[in-house]
Design a protein around this motif. Structure first.
Motif, PDB file in Angstrom:
ATOM      1  N   GLN A 388     102.700  30.504 -35.993  1.00  0.00           N
ATOM      2  CA  GLN A 388     102.939  31.945 -35.852  1.00  0.00           C
ATOM      3  C   GLN A 388     102.449  32.499 -34.512  1.00  0.00           C
ATOM      4  OE1 GLN A 388     101.974  34.083 -39.803  1.00  0.00           O
ATOM      5  NE2 GLN A 388     100.825  32.145 -39.936  1.00  0.00           N
ATOM      6  N   SER A 397      95.763  37.348 -36.000  1.00  0.00           N
ATOM      7  CA  SER A 397      96.364  38.536 -36.608  1.00  0.00           C
ATOM      8  C   SER A 397      96.182  38.488 -38.114  1.00  0.00           C
ATOM      9  CB  SER A 397      97.857  38.616 -36.283  1.00  0.00           C
ATOM     10  OG  SER A 397      98.582  37.580 -36.929  1.00  0.00           O
ATOM     11  N   GLU A 399      98.416  39.336 -40.409  1.00  0.00           N
ATOM     12  CA  GLU A 399      99.584  38.738 -41.038  1.00  0.00           C
ATOM     13  C   GLU A 399      99.540  37.221 -40.924  1.00  0.00           C
ATOM     14  OE1 GLU A 399     102.897  38.919 -43.399  1.00  0.00           O
ATOM     15  OE2 GLU A 399     101.538  40.523 -42.794  1.00  0.00           O
ATOM     16  N   ARG A 402      97.100  35.884 -43.483  1.00  0.00           N
ATOM     17  CA  ARG A 402      97.613  36.001 -44.851  1.00  0.00           C
ATOM     18  C   ARG A 402      98.594  34.881 -45.178  1.00  0.00           C
ATOM     19  NH1 ARG A 402      98.777  42.501 -45.312  1.00  0.00           N
ATOM     20  NH2 ARG A 402      96.696  43.104 -46.014  1.00  0.00           N
TER      21      ARG A 402
END
Length: 451
Positions: A388, A397, A399, A402
Protein backbone atom coordinates in the motif's frame (compact mmCIF):
# COMPACT_ATOMS: atom_id res chain seq x y z
CA UNK A 1 3.78 -46.83 21.29
CA UNK A 2 2.39 -45.45 24.48
CA UNK A 3 0.23 -42.37 24.18
CA UNK A 4 1.27 -41.04 27.55
CA UNK A 5 -2.11 -39.38 27.89
CA UNK A 6 -2.87 -37.83 31.24
CA UNK A 7 -5.70 -35.35 30.88
CA UNK A 8 -5.03 -33.22 33.92
CA UNK A 9 -2.23 -32.54 36.31
CA UNK A 10 -4.54 -33.67 39.10
CA UNK A 11 -4.63 -37.20 37.68
CA UNK A 12 -0.88 -37.58 37.20
CA UNK A 13 0.39 -40.41 39.38
CA UNK A 14 3.90 -40.58 37.89
CA UNK A 15 5.14 -37.26 39.30
CA UNK A 16 6.95 -37.13 42.61
CA UNK A 17 5.03 -35.81 45.56
CA UNK A 18 6.14 -32.41 46.86
CA UNK A 19 6.06 -30.93 50.30
CA UNK A 20 5.03 -27.36 50.78
CA UNK A 21 7.28 -25.11 48.60
CA UNK A 22 10.38 -24.02 50.50
CA UNK A 23 12.00 -20.60 50.64
CA UNK A 24 14.64 -21.96 48.28
CA UNK A 25 11.91 -22.91 45.80
CA UNK A 26 10.58 -19.37 45.75
CA UNK A 27 14.12 -18.02 45.35
CA UNK A 28 14.75 -20.27 42.35
CA UNK A 29 11.43 -19.23 40.87
CA UNK A 30 12.26 -15.54 41.42
CA UNK A 31 15.49 -15.89 39.44
CA UNK A 32 13.54 -17.61 36.68
CA UNK A 33 10.98 -14.80 36.59
CA UNK A 34 13.76 -12.19 36.47
CA UNK A 35 15.34 -14.00 33.53
CA UNK A 36 11.99 -14.13 31.74
CA UNK A 37 11.37 -10.42 32.36
CA UNK A 38 14.67 -9.63 30.66
CA UNK A 39 13.74 -11.96 27.81
CA UNK A 40 10.53 -10.00 27.29
CA UNK A 41 12.48 -6.72 27.36
CA UNK A 42 14.88 -8.08 24.75
CA UNK A 43 12.07 -9.54 22.66
CA UNK A 44 9.94 -6.37 22.56
CA UNK A 45 12.72 -3.76 22.49
CA UNK A 46 12.31 -3.00 18.79
CA UNK A 47 8.60 -2.22 19.18
CA UNK A 48 9.17 0.90 21.27
CA UNK A 49 12.05 2.08 19.08
CA UNK A 50 10.65 1.02 15.69
CA UNK A 51 11.00 4.51 14.18
CA UNK A 52 14.53 4.87 15.60
CA UNK A 53 15.44 1.43 14.22
CA UNK A 54 14.13 2.37 10.79
CA UNK A 55 16.15 5.60 10.82
CA UNK A 56 19.35 4.00 12.20
CA UNK A 57 19.47 1.22 9.61
CA UNK A 58 17.57 2.97 6.79
CA UNK A 59 14.97 0.23 6.28
CA UNK A 60 11.30 0.05 5.25
CA UNK A 61 8.41 -1.72 6.97
CA UNK A 62 9.06 -5.05 5.25
CA UNK A 63 12.70 -5.10 6.35
CA UNK A 64 11.77 -3.85 9.80
CA UNK A 65 9.30 -6.73 10.06
CA UNK A 66 12.07 -9.07 8.96
CA UNK A 67 14.08 -8.18 12.08
CA UNK A 68 11.22 -9.41 14.26
CA UNK A 69 10.44 -12.30 11.91
CA UNK A 70 14.03 -13.55 12.07
CA UNK A 71 14.00 -13.32 15.86
CA UNK A 72 10.70 -15.22 16.12
CA UNK A 73 11.75 -17.73 13.47
CA UNK A 74 14.89 -18.61 15.40
CA UNK A 75 12.86 -18.77 18.63
CA UNK A 76 10.31 -21.14 17.11
CA UNK A 77 12.87 -23.32 15.32
CA UNK A 78 14.86 -23.81 18.52
CA UNK A 79 11.96 -24.85 20.75
CA UNK A 80 12.16 -28.56 19.97
CA UNK A 81 15.99 -28.76 20.22
CA UNK A 82 15.91 -26.73 23.44
CA UNK A 83 13.25 -29.05 24.89
CA UNK A 84 15.34 -32.11 24.04
CA UNK A 85 18.45 -30.54 25.58
CA UNK A 86 16.49 -29.57 28.69
CA UNK A 87 15.37 -33.15 29.15
CA UNK A 88 19.05 -34.15 29.07
CA UNK A 89 21.04 -31.50 30.96
CA UNK A 90 18.50 -29.58 33.06
CA UNK A 91 17.27 -25.97 33.18
CA UNK A 92 20.09 -24.22 35.10
CA UNK A 93 22.72 -24.58 32.41
CA UNK A 94 20.25 -23.97 29.57
CA UNK A 95 18.91 -20.82 31.28
CA UNK A 96 22.41 -19.46 31.94
CA UNK A 97 23.59 -20.00 28.37
CA UNK A 98 20.41 -18.42 27.02
CA UNK A 99 20.96 -15.24 29.05
CA UNK A 100 24.58 -15.03 27.88
CA UNK A 101 23.55 -15.42 24.24
CA UNK A 102 20.93 -12.66 24.62
CA UNK A 103 23.56 -10.40 26.23
CA UNK A 104 25.84 -10.98 23.25
CA UNK A 105 23.00 -10.15 20.85
CA UNK A 106 22.06 -6.91 22.58
CA UNK A 107 25.72 -5.90 22.78
CA UNK A 108 26.10 -6.45 19.04
CA UNK A 109 22.92 -4.47 18.34
CA UNK A 110 24.31 -1.61 20.43
CA UNK A 111 27.44 -1.15 18.32
CA UNK A 112 26.47 -2.22 14.80
CA UNK A 113 25.20 0.24 12.20
CA UNK A 114 24.73 -2.24 9.36
CA UNK A 115 21.66 -4.25 8.43
CA UNK A 116 23.58 -7.59 8.42
CA UNK A 117 24.90 -6.78 11.89
CA UNK A 118 21.37 -6.05 13.09
CA UNK A 119 20.14 -9.34 11.63
CA UNK A 120 22.93 -11.21 13.44
CA UNK A 121 22.02 -9.44 16.70
CA UNK A 122 18.34 -10.35 16.46
CA UNK A 123 19.33 -13.93 15.58
CA UNK A 124 21.27 -14.15 18.84
CA UNK A 125 18.44 -12.54 20.82
CA UNK A 126 15.94 -15.04 19.40
CA UNK A 127 18.26 -17.96 20.12
CA UNK A 128 18.79 -16.90 23.73
CA UNK A 129 15.14 -16.07 24.26
CA UNK A 130 14.18 -19.56 23.06
CA UNK A 131 15.74 -21.12 26.16
CA UNK A 132 14.16 -18.99 28.85
CA UNK A 133 10.48 -19.76 29.33
CA UNK A 134 10.67 -23.52 28.84
CA UNK A 135 13.51 -23.60 31.37
CA UNK A 136 11.43 -21.66 33.89
CA UNK A 137 8.48 -24.03 33.36
CA UNK A 138 10.81 -26.96 34.00
CA UNK A 139 11.97 -25.34 37.26
CA UNK A 140 8.34 -24.85 38.34
CA UNK A 141 7.60 -28.54 37.69
CA UNK A 142 10.67 -29.60 39.70
CA UNK A 143 10.26 -27.27 42.71
CA UNK A 144 6.48 -26.96 43.18
CA UNK A 145 3.52 -29.34 43.65
CA UNK A 146 1.81 -30.35 40.38
CA UNK A 147 -1.49 -28.77 41.44
CA UNK A 148 0.21 -25.36 41.62
CA UNK A 149 1.92 -25.59 38.23
CA UNK A 150 -0.85 -24.16 35.97
CA UNK A 151 -1.48 -21.08 38.12
CA UNK A 152 2.20 -20.49 38.85
CA UNK A 153 3.01 -20.73 35.15
CA UNK A 154 0.35 -18.08 34.49
CA UNK A 155 1.73 -15.88 37.26
CA UNK A 156 5.22 -16.24 35.79
CA UNK A 157 3.98 -15.16 32.40
CA UNK A 158 1.99 -12.20 33.65
CA UNK A 159 4.81 -10.87 35.87
CA UNK A 160 7.29 -11.20 33.03
CA UNK A 161 5.06 -9.15 30.74
CA UNK A 162 6.04 -6.10 32.78
CA UNK A 163 9.25 -6.34 30.78
CA UNK A 164 7.22 -4.82 27.97
CA UNK A 165 6.75 -1.69 30.08
CA UNK A 166 10.52 -1.52 30.54
CA UNK A 167 11.02 -1.54 26.78
CA UNK A 168 8.23 0.96 26.11
CA UNK A 169 9.19 3.56 28.73
CA UNK A 170 12.70 3.35 30.31
CA UNK A 171 14.45 1.86 27.26
CA UNK A 172 12.86 4.36 24.90
CA UNK A 173 13.75 7.19 27.27
CA UNK A 174 17.37 5.98 27.41
CA UNK A 175 17.59 5.83 23.62
CA UNK A 176 16.33 9.42 23.40
CA UNK A 177 18.44 10.81 26.25
CA UNK A 178 21.71 8.85 26.12
CA UNK A 179 21.65 7.33 22.66
CA UNK A 180 21.14 3.95 21.04
CA UNK A 181 24.53 2.47 21.99
CA UNK A 182 24.31 3.39 25.67
CA UNK A 183 20.78 1.96 26.03
CA UNK A 184 21.46 -1.42 24.44
CA UNK A 185 24.88 -1.86 26.04
CA UNK A 186 23.19 -1.25 29.39
CA UNK A 187 20.64 -3.96 28.62
CA UNK A 188 23.45 -6.34 27.62
CA UNK A 189 25.23 -5.70 30.92
CA UNK A 190 22.10 -6.45 32.95
CA UNK A 191 21.63 -9.72 31.06
CA UNK A 192 25.23 -10.69 31.77
CA UNK A 193 24.89 -10.02 35.52
CA UNK A 194 21.66 -12.02 35.78
CA UNK A 195 23.26 -14.91 33.86
CA UNK A 196 26.03 -15.04 36.46
CA UNK A 197 23.50 -14.92 39.31
CA UNK A 198 21.38 -17.71 37.78
CA UNK A 199 24.40 -19.93 37.21
CA UNK A 200 25.49 -19.49 40.83
CA UNK A 201 22.11 -19.69 42.60
CA UNK A 202 19.65 -21.85 40.65
CA UNK A 203 19.53 -25.62 40.98
CA UNK A 204 17.64 -28.01 38.70
CA UNK A 205 15.66 -29.66 41.50
CA UNK A 206 15.36 -29.64 45.31
CA UNK A 207 18.00 -31.39 47.45
CA UNK A 208 17.47 -35.16 47.82
CA UNK A 209 15.01 -35.07 44.93
CA UNK A 210 15.88 -37.25 41.97
CA UNK A 211 15.36 -35.89 38.48
CA UNK A 212 13.12 -37.91 36.13
CA UNK A 213 15.05 -40.86 34.74
CA UNK A 214 15.36 -40.82 30.97
CA UNK A 215 14.72 -44.21 29.42
CA UNK A 216 17.40 -45.56 27.10
CA UNK A 217 16.76 -44.49 23.50
CA UNK A 218 14.89 -43.80 21.39
CA UNK A 219 16.74 -41.54 19.03
CA UNK A 220 15.92 -37.87 18.75
CA UNK A 221 13.72 -38.23 15.67
CA UNK A 222 11.79 -41.06 17.31
CA UNK A 223 11.29 -39.00 20.47
CA UNK A 224 9.99 -36.07 18.45
CA UNK A 225 7.58 -38.38 16.66
CA UNK A 226 6.43 -39.85 19.96
CA UNK A 227 5.74 -36.41 21.41
CA UNK A 228 3.97 -35.14 18.28
CA UNK A 229 1.85 -38.30 17.95
CA UNK A 230 0.25 -37.44 21.28
CA UNK A 231 -3.01 -35.55 20.56
CA UNK A 232 -2.52 -33.56 23.77
CA UNK A 233 0.71 -32.16 22.35
CA UNK A 234 -1.01 -31.23 19.11
CA UNK A 235 -3.90 -29.61 20.96
CA UNK A 236 -1.36 -27.65 22.98
CA UNK A 237 0.40 -26.62 19.75
CA UNK A 238 -2.76 -25.22 18.16
CA UNK A 239 -3.95 -23.60 21.38
CA UNK A 240 -0.60 -21.80 21.55
CA UNK A 241 -0.77 -20.97 17.83
CA UNK A 242 -4.16 -19.31 17.83
CA UNK A 243 -4.02 -17.04 20.89
CA UNK A 244 -0.92 -14.79 21.20
CA UNK A 245 -0.04 -13.49 17.72
CA UNK A 246 -2.25 -10.38 17.91
CA UNK A 247 -0.68 -9.28 21.17
CA UNK A 248 2.81 -10.16 19.91
CA UNK A 249 2.32 -8.02 16.81
CA UNK A 250 1.48 -5.08 19.06
CA UNK A 251 4.20 -5.74 21.62
CA UNK A 252 7.04 -6.77 19.33
CA UNK A 253 6.85 -4.21 16.53
CA UNK A 254 3.70 -2.54 15.27
CA UNK A 255 1.85 -1.37 18.39
CA UNK A 256 3.66 1.92 18.87
CA UNK A 257 3.71 2.93 15.15
CA UNK A 258 0.04 1.97 14.77
CA UNK A 259 -1.13 3.96 17.78
CA UNK A 260 0.96 7.08 17.06
CA UNK A 261 1.35 7.31 13.27
CA UNK A 262 -1.86 5.41 12.44
CA UNK A 263 -4.41 6.41 15.08
CA UNK A 264 -2.69 9.75 15.79
CA UNK A 265 -2.29 9.32 19.55
CA UNK A 266 0.33 11.34 21.43
CA UNK A 267 3.38 9.37 22.52
CA UNK A 268 2.28 9.50 26.17
CA UNK A 269 -1.14 8.01 25.42
CA UNK A 270 0.38 5.27 23.28
CA UNK A 271 2.80 4.37 26.07
CA UNK A 272 -0.07 4.31 28.55
CA UNK A 273 -2.12 1.95 26.37
CA UNK A 274 0.81 -0.42 25.87
CA UNK A 275 1.42 -0.36 29.62
CA UNK A 276 -2.25 -1.13 30.27
CA UNK A 277 -1.85 -4.11 27.97
CA UNK A 278 0.59 -5.55 30.50
CA UNK A 279 -1.75 -4.92 33.45
CA UNK A 280 -4.68 -6.44 31.55
CA UNK A 281 -2.53 -9.48 30.77
CA UNK A 282 -1.92 -9.90 34.49
CA UNK A 283 -5.66 -9.87 35.23
CA UNK A 284 -6.43 -12.32 32.42
CA UNK A 285 -3.59 -14.53 33.61
CA UNK A 286 -5.11 -14.89 37.05
CA UNK A 287 -8.58 -15.55 35.65
CA UNK A 288 -7.46 -18.07 33.04
CA UNK A 289 -5.05 -19.79 35.41
CA UNK A 290 -7.77 -20.20 38.02
CA UNK A 291 -10.24 -21.47 35.41
CA UNK A 292 -7.74 -23.98 33.99
CA UNK A 293 -6.89 -25.25 37.47
CA UNK A 294 -10.52 -25.68 38.56
CA UNK A 295 -11.91 -26.95 35.23
CA UNK A 296 -9.09 -28.88 33.55
CA UNK A 297 -11.44 -30.71 31.20
CA UNK A 298 -12.76 -27.36 29.89
CA UNK A 299 -9.43 -25.58 29.32
CA UNK A 300 -10.01 -25.35 25.57
CA UNK A 301 -13.00 -23.08 26.17
CA UNK A 302 -10.66 -20.48 27.65
CA UNK A 303 -8.62 -20.61 24.44
CA UNK A 304 -11.68 -20.22 22.20
CA UNK A 305 -13.02 -17.37 24.35
CA UNK A 306 -9.72 -15.49 24.01
CA UNK A 307 -9.84 -15.81 20.23
CA UNK A 308 -13.45 -14.65 20.15
CA UNK A 309 -12.93 -11.43 22.11
CA UNK A 310 -9.81 -10.57 20.10
CA UNK A 311 -11.58 -11.03 16.77
CA UNK A 312 -14.58 -8.95 17.85
CA UNK A 313 -12.47 -6.14 19.31
CA UNK A 314 -10.38 -5.83 16.14
CA UNK A 315 -13.52 -5.84 13.97
CA UNK A 316 -15.00 -2.96 15.98
CA UNK A 317 -11.84 -0.85 15.60
CA UNK A 318 -11.41 -1.61 11.89
CA UNK A 319 -15.06 -0.73 11.18
CA UNK A 320 -14.58 2.92 12.24
CA UNK A 321 -14.62 5.39 9.33
CA UNK A 322 -11.87 7.45 10.98
CA UNK A 323 -9.55 7.18 13.96
CA UNK A 324 -11.00 4.92 16.62
CA UNK A 325 -12.05 6.38 19.98
CA UNK A 326 -9.50 5.83 22.72
CA UNK A 327 -11.91 3.59 24.62
CA UNK A 328 -12.11 1.21 21.64
CA UNK A 329 -8.33 1.12 21.36
CA UNK A 330 -8.16 0.42 25.08
CA UNK A 331 -10.52 -2.55 24.71
CA UNK A 332 -8.54 -3.80 21.72
CA UNK A 333 -5.25 -3.66 23.61
CA UNK A 334 -6.81 -5.37 26.64
CA UNK A 335 -8.30 -8.16 24.52
CA UNK A 336 -5.00 -8.73 22.75
CA UNK A 337 -3.41 -8.93 26.21
CA UNK A 338 -5.46 -12.06 26.89
CA UNK A 339 -3.50 -13.88 24.19
CA UNK A 340 -0.42 -14.43 26.33
CA UNK A 341 -2.26 -16.10 29.25
CA UNK A 342 -4.43 -17.98 26.77
CA UNK A 343 -1.37 -19.42 25.05
CA UNK A 344 -0.11 -20.85 28.35
CA UNK A 345 -3.12 -23.16 28.39
CA UNK A 346 -1.53 -24.78 25.34
CA UNK A 347 1.63 -25.48 27.32
CA UNK A 348 -0.51 -26.98 30.07
CA UNK A 349 -2.12 -29.37 27.56
CA UNK A 350 1.33 -30.49 26.40
CA UNK A 351 2.70 -30.82 29.93
CA UNK A 352 -0.16 -32.86 31.38
CA UNK A 353 -0.51 -35.16 28.37
CA UNK A 354 3.07 -36.48 28.33
CA UNK A 355 5.22 -38.57 30.70
CA UNK A 356 7.81 -36.69 32.81
CA UNK A 357 10.84 -37.53 30.64
CA UNK A 358 9.14 -35.87 27.64
CA UNK A 359 7.75 -32.82 29.44
CA UNK A 360 10.28 -30.28 28.17
CA UNK A 361 10.20 -31.67 24.63
CA UNK A 362 6.41 -31.44 24.53
CA UNK A 363 6.40 -27.96 26.10
CA UNK A 364 8.98 -26.74 23.61
CA UNK A 365 7.02 -28.15 20.70
CA UNK A 366 3.82 -26.42 21.82
CA UNK A 367 5.67 -23.21 22.67
CA UNK A 368 6.96 -22.88 19.11
CA UNK A 369 3.45 -22.52 17.71
CA UNK A 370 2.54 -19.04 18.93
CA UNK A 371 5.81 -17.67 17.65
CA UNK A 372 5.28 -19.33 14.29
CA UNK A 373 1.90 -17.58 14.09
CA UNK A 374 3.44 -14.30 15.21
CA UNK A 375 6.17 -14.66 12.58
CA UNK A 376 3.55 -15.13 9.87
CA UNK A 377 1.52 -12.19 11.19
CA UNK A 378 4.52 -9.86 11.18
CA UNK A 379 5.47 -10.94 7.65
CA UNK A 380 1.95 -10.40 6.34
CA UNK A 381 1.52 -7.02 8.02
CA UNK A 382 4.87 -5.70 6.78
CA UNK A 383 4.21 -6.94 3.25
CA UNK A 384 0.69 -5.48 3.17
CA UNK A 385 1.96 -2.10 4.39
CA UNK A 386 4.60 -2.04 1.65
CA UNK A 387 2.07 -3.03 -1.02
CA UNK A 388 0.00 0.00 0.00
CA UNK A 389 3.10 2.27 -0.10
CA UNK A 390 2.67 2.77 3.65
CA UNK A 391 5.81 1.01 4.79
CA UNK A 392 8.06 3.79 6.13
CA UNK A 393 7.67 6.15 9.12
CA UNK A 394 6.88 8.98 6.68
CA UNK A 395 4.12 7.04 4.91
CA UNK A 396 2.42 5.09 7.73
CA UNK A 397 -1.36 5.50 7.43
CA UNK A 398 -4.41 4.44 9.40
CA UNK A 399 -5.99 2.77 6.38
CA UNK A 400 -2.78 0.89 5.67
CA UNK A 401 -2.61 -0.48 9.21
CA UNK A 402 -6.29 -1.48 9.17
CA UNK A 403 -5.96 -3.50 5.99
CA UNK A 404 -2.74 -5.09 7.19
CA UNK A 405 -4.17 -6.07 10.58
CA UNK A 406 -7.08 -7.89 8.91
CA UNK A 407 -4.58 -10.61 7.98
CA UNK A 408 -4.82 -11.77 11.62
CA UNK A 409 -8.25 -13.28 10.87
CA UNK A 410 -6.68 -15.89 8.58
CA UNK A 411 -4.45 -17.13 11.40
CA UNK A 412 -7.35 -17.20 13.86
CA UNK A 413 -9.39 -19.30 11.43
CA UNK A 414 -6.61 -21.84 10.87
CA UNK A 415 -5.87 -22.04 14.60
CA UNK A 416 -9.47 -22.57 15.69
CA UNK A 417 -9.84 -25.43 13.20
CA UNK A 418 -6.68 -27.00 14.62
CA UNK A 419 -7.93 -26.65 18.21
CA UNK A 420 -11.34 -28.18 17.52
CA UNK A 421 -9.95 -31.07 15.48
CA UNK A 422 -7.30 -32.07 18.03
CA UNK A 423 -9.60 -31.55 21.02
CA UNK A 424 -11.92 -34.11 19.48
CA UNK A 425 -9.03 -36.56 18.99
CA UNK A 426 -7.72 -36.06 22.54
CA UNK A 427 -11.15 -36.63 24.04
CA UNK A 428 -11.47 -39.83 22.04
CA UNK A 429 -8.20 -41.15 23.49
CA UNK A 430 -9.21 -40.01 26.98
CA UNK A 431 -12.50 -41.91 26.66
CA UNK A 432 -10.53 -45.05 25.74
CA UNK A 433 -8.58 -44.55 28.99
CA UNK A 434 -11.76 -44.17 31.04
CA UNK A 435 -11.97 -40.38 31.25
CA UNK A 436 -15.26 -39.09 29.83
CA UNK A 437 -15.75 -35.40 29.03
CA UNK A 438 -19.51 -34.75 29.12
CA UNK A 439 -20.96 -32.44 26.44
CA UNK A 440 -21.32 -28.85 27.55
CA UNK A 441 -25.11 -28.97 27.28
CA UNK A 442 -25.14 -31.88 29.72
CA UNK A 443 -23.07 -29.89 32.20
CA UNK A 444 -25.37 -26.88 31.83
CA UNK A 445 -28.49 -29.03 32.34
CA UNK A 446 -26.94 -30.62 35.41
CA UNK A 447 -26.12 -27.19 36.84
CA UNK A 448 -29.65 -25.95 36.16
CA UNK A 449 -31.16 -28.98 37.89
CA UNK A 450 -29.00 -28.31 40.97
CA UNK A 451 -30.20 -24.70 40.98
Amino acid sequence: MSTGIAPTSATRTDRPTHPRPSTRAWLVWSFGVLAYILAIVSRSSLSAVAAETSDRFGVTAATLSTFAVLQLGVYGAMQIPVGLILDRIGPRRVLTVGLLVMALGQGLLAVTESVPGAFAARFLVGAGDATIFVSVVRLIIAWFPPRQAPLLTQVTGLIAQFGQIVSVIPLLALVHSRGWTFAFLGLALVLLLVAIAVGASVRDHPPHHEAPVLPAGPRVVQRVREVWSNPGTRLGFWAHFVTPHGGNVIALLWGFPYLTAGEGLPIGQAQALLSIQVVAGAVFGLLIGRFAGRHPLRRSWAVLAVVGIQAVALAVVVANPGPAPVWQLLILVMCFAAGGPGSLVGLDFARTSNPPHLTSSATGMANSAGFLASLLALLMIGALLDVQNAGTPDTYSLEGFRIAFCSLYLLWLVGVVGVLHNRRRLRRVMAENGVHVPPLREVVNRYQRRR
